[in-house]
Write a protein that holds these residues in place. Sequence first.
Motif, short mmCIF file in Angstrom:
data_model
loop_
_atom_site.label_atom_id
_atom_site.label_comp_id
_atom_site.label_asym_id
_atom_site.label_seq_id
_atom_site.Cartn_x
_atom_site.Cartn_y
_atom_site.Cartn_z
N CYS A 39 7.97 41.26 10.77
CA CYS A 39 9.26 41.46 10.13
C CYS A 39 9.29 40.86 8.72
O CYS A 39 9.80 41.47 7.78
CB CYS A 39 10.37 40.86 10.98
SG CYS A 39 10.65 41.73 12.53
N ASN A 70 17.07 37.93 18.04
CA ASN A 70 17.50 37.46 16.73
C ASN A 70 16.49 37.85 15.65
O ASN A 70 16.87 38.27 14.55
CB ASN A 70 17.71 35.95 16.75
CG ASN A 70 18.33 35.46 15.47
OD1 ASN A 70 19.30 36.03 14.98
ND2 ASN A 70 17.78 34.38 14.92
N GLN A 123 16.96 41.55 14.99
CA GLN A 123 18.24 41.81 14.32
C GLN A 123 18.16 41.44 12.85
O GLN A 123 18.68 42.15 12.00
CB GLN A 123 19.37 41.04 14.98
CG GLN A 123 19.81 41.63 16.28
CD GLN A 123 20.90 40.82 16.95
OE1 GLN A 123 20.96 39.61 16.82
NE2 GLN A 123 21.75 41.51 17.70
N THR A 124 17.50 40.34 12.54
CA THR A 124 17.36 39.91 11.16
C THR A 124 16.54 40.92 10.36
O THR A 124 16.84 41.23 9.21
CB THR A 124 16.68 38.52 11.09
OG1 THR A 124 17.49 37.60 11.82
CG2 THR A 124 16.52 38.04 9.67
N SER A 125 15.52 41.45 10.98
CA SER A 125 14.65 42.40 10.31
C SER A 125 15.33 43.74 10.04
O SER A 125 15.11 44.36 9.02
CB SER A 125 13.39 42.63 11.15
OG SER A 125 12.56 43.56 10.53
N THR A 180 18.62 44.50 9.72
CA THR A 180 20.03 44.30 9.37
C THR A 180 20.67 45.56 8.81
O THR A 180 21.76 45.92 9.18
CB THR A 180 20.17 43.15 8.35
OG1 THR A 180 19.63 41.97 8.93
CG2 THR A 180 21.60 42.92 7.98
N GLY A 181 19.98 46.26 7.93
CA GLY A 181 20.56 47.43 7.28
C GLY A 181 20.33 48.75 8.00
O GLY A 181 20.81 49.78 7.57
N ASP A 182 19.57 48.73 9.08
CA ASP A 182 19.22 49.97 9.77
C ASP A 182 19.57 49.87 11.25
O ASP A 182 18.73 49.59 12.09
CB ASP A 182 17.73 50.26 9.58
CG ASP A 182 17.33 51.64 10.03
OD1 ASP A 182 18.16 52.34 10.67
OD2 ASP A 182 16.19 52.04 9.75
N ARG A 183 20.82 50.11 11.55
CA ARG A 183 21.33 49.97 12.91
C ARG A 183 20.64 50.92 13.90
O ARG A 183 20.34 50.57 15.03
CB ARG A 183 22.85 50.21 12.92
CG ARG A 183 23.50 50.10 14.26
CD ARG A 183 23.37 48.71 14.81
NE ARG A 183 23.85 48.70 16.17
CZ ARG A 183 24.17 47.63 16.81
NH1 ARG A 183 24.05 46.46 16.24
NH2 ARG A 183 24.60 47.70 18.04
N LEU A 211 17.28 49.50 14.79
CA LEU A 211 17.47 48.34 15.67
C LEU A 211 17.79 48.81 17.09
O LEU A 211 17.22 48.29 18.06
CB LEU A 211 18.59 47.44 15.15
CG LEU A 211 18.95 46.25 16.03
CD1 LEU A 211 17.76 45.32 16.21
CD2 LEU A 211 20.14 45.51 15.45
#
Length: 71
Positions: free
Chosen positions: A21, A49, A52-54, A56-59, A62
């Motif tokens: 990530c 976590n 999710q941090t990696s 963040t901009g691509d739901r 994720l």
Amino acid sequence: MQAEGCMPEVLTFNMLLHVCCKSASQDRLWPILARMGQLGIQPNPVTINTLQTSFTGDRNQLDQVLSELFK
């Protein structure tokens, strides 16, 4: 590692995922996640976590990763 009789655990995979990530090598996540599943290693809150941090901009990405984890 396994050839020496030492089985990886969730901490091992969390470190690998973290490095992927941080280095923007998200394409390398899939084989790691697949291997976790093959070995029956369940993700823990640190795993979630990290992902999710990696993403963040691509739901959508994720959601795809998380669904792979919880098959």
